[in-house]
Scaffold this motif. Sequence first.
Motif, mmCIF file in Angstrom:
data_model
loop_
_atom_site.group_PDB
_atom_site.id
_atom_site.type_symbol
_atom_site.label_atom_id
_atom_site.label_comp_id
_atom_site.label_asym_id
_atom_site.label_seq_id
_atom_site.Cartn_x
_atom_site.Cartn_y
_atom_site.Cartn_z
ATOM 1 N N ALA A 167 0.832 -1.205 0.000
ATOM 2 C CA ALA A 167 0.000 0.000 0.000
ATOM 3 C C ALA A 167 0.865 1.252 0.000
ATOM 4 N N THR A 168 1.992 1.208 0.733
ATOM 5 C CA THR A 168 2.910 2.348 0.762
ATOM 6 C C THR A 168 3.461 2.635 -0.628
ATOM 7 N N SER A 169 3.845 1.578 -1.353
ATOM 8 C CA SER A 169 4.353 1.753 -2.716
ATOM 9 C C SER A 169 3.269 2.285 -3.646
ATOM 10 N N ALA A 170 2.037 1.860 -3.426
ATOM 11 C CA ALA A 170 0.925 2.352 -4.248
ATOM 12 C C ALA A 170 0.757 3.860 -4.075
ATOM 13 N N TYR A 171 1.046 4.357 -2.877
ATOM 14 C CA TYR A 171 0.973 5.798 -2.614
ATOM 15 C C TYR A 171 2.234 6.524 -3.082
ATOM 16 N N THR A 172 3.375 5.814 -3.080
ATOM 17 C CA THR A 172 4.660 6.438 -3.391
ATOM 18 C C THR A 172 4.905 6.585 -4.889
ATOM 19 N N ALA A 173 4.479 5.625 -5.684
ATOM 20 C CA ALA A 173 4.763 5.609 -7.122
ATOM 21 C C ALA A 173 4.223 6.856 -7.822
ATOM 22 N N LEU A 191 -3.858 -6.467 -2.058
ATOM 23 C CA LEU A 191 -3.510 -6.020 -3.397
ATOM 24 C C LEU A 191 -4.703 -5.380 -4.095
ATOM 25 N N LYS A 192 -5.911 -5.819 -3.772
ATOM 26 C CA LYS A 192 -7.106 -5.149 -4.296
ATOM 27 C C LYS A 192 -7.197 -3.729 -3.742
ATOM 28 N N GLU A 193 -6.787 -3.554 -2.496
ATOM 29 C CA GLU A 193 -6.740 -2.215 -1.913
ATOM 30 C C GLU A 193 -5.710 -1.351 -2.640
ATOM 31 N N CYS A 194 -4.593 -1.961 -3.023
ATOM 32 C CA CYS A 194 -3.565 -1.231 -3.773
ATOM 33 C C CYS A 194 -4.095 -0.787 -5.133
ATOM 34 N N VAL A 195 -4.865 -1.650 -5.775
ATOM 35 C CA VAL A 195 -5.479 -1.291 -7.057
ATOM 36 C C VAL A 195 -6.356 -0.059 -6.884
ATOM 37 N N ALA A 196 -7.143 -0.033 -5.819
ATOM 38 C CA ALA A 196 -8.021 1.115 -5.556
ATOM 39 C C ALA A 196 -7.200 2.394 -5.353
ATOM 40 N N ILE A 197 -6.073 2.279 -4.647
ATOM 41 C CA ILE A 197 -5.209 3.439 -4.410
ATOM 42 C C ILE A 197 -4.606 3.935 -5.729
ATOM 43 N N VAL A 198 -4.104 2.994 -6.518
ATOM 44 C CA VAL A 198 -3.477 3.341 -7.803
ATOM 45 C C VAL A 198 -4.483 4.026 -8.724
#
Length: 291
Positions: A167-173, A191-198
């Motif tokens: 999740a941190t990388s999803a916010y950092t990229a 990882l589904k949460e990361c998709v939502a962040i991205v």
Amino acid sequence: MLLSDKFCLTDFSESEQIVVNYLMEQGEAVRNRTTKEIAQATFTSPSTLIRIAHKMGFDGWVSLREEWLKEKNYLDTVNLDVDANIPFNTQNSQIEIARNLALLEQNALQDTLNLLDSDQLFQAVTRMDHAQTLYILTDPFNQAALQSFQLNMQRLHRHVIITNCPATSAYTATKQDCILIISYSGELEILKECVAIVKERGLSYISITGLGDNSIEQDAAVALRICTREKLTDKIANFTVNIALTYLMDVLFGCIYQKNFESNLSRRQEIGRILEKDRRLSSLAALDREA
């Protein structure tokens, strides 16, 4: 995630389960059967079929049926010589276990090759090659298979981050980076949460998943797939997943390397000469100390 796995994990009513069992037993035979015919054969109603489709995330029965037939075709087309879930039993000798695992890995490599789409591969390589930083978001079970890729890319002076906090990388990229999300099932919650962040940040990503409709592939800009023969449960280990993922990452690295083949090869050979010289000097120094 394969529909056959989803069927096992979904909570169906008694009448819905009868239809699901019928679908799994009949396979290809349901292609030309209407909802009415299937309902009559299972002593249910057409509305039961629609409810099943909606539970499985499809807009209607036809969409579910087509995805099921596509999956059946994949599973039936390549006949693995060894069961991917239970590749050996109590009766096998140790050399037979070794043989079975070798066959299993060979089949997994060929299966993954067959699943490669040239256009999707080209797009993935282009995005990764142009990235300032490549962020790989996955679960801990896949990280060992990715470390070799990370090391190979570092030798090309490419920055690759395999993170324990996706999740941190999803916010950092940023838009100058490339995000790679890897999940065999395509349904891992973190990882589904990361998709939502991205998506919320207006970024895109490349997915690597197993075959079948899944949440992570659904929103991916580029989708790659690996051998999908293992069940989420009832298996000894991730034999085919590990070998297939390692192979696919080697393919991606090889294609990136080839874009600047001569300079990459020259740099690698120069590094090799320096390391070999250092090893010789270290060996000589050790001999002098012993003398």
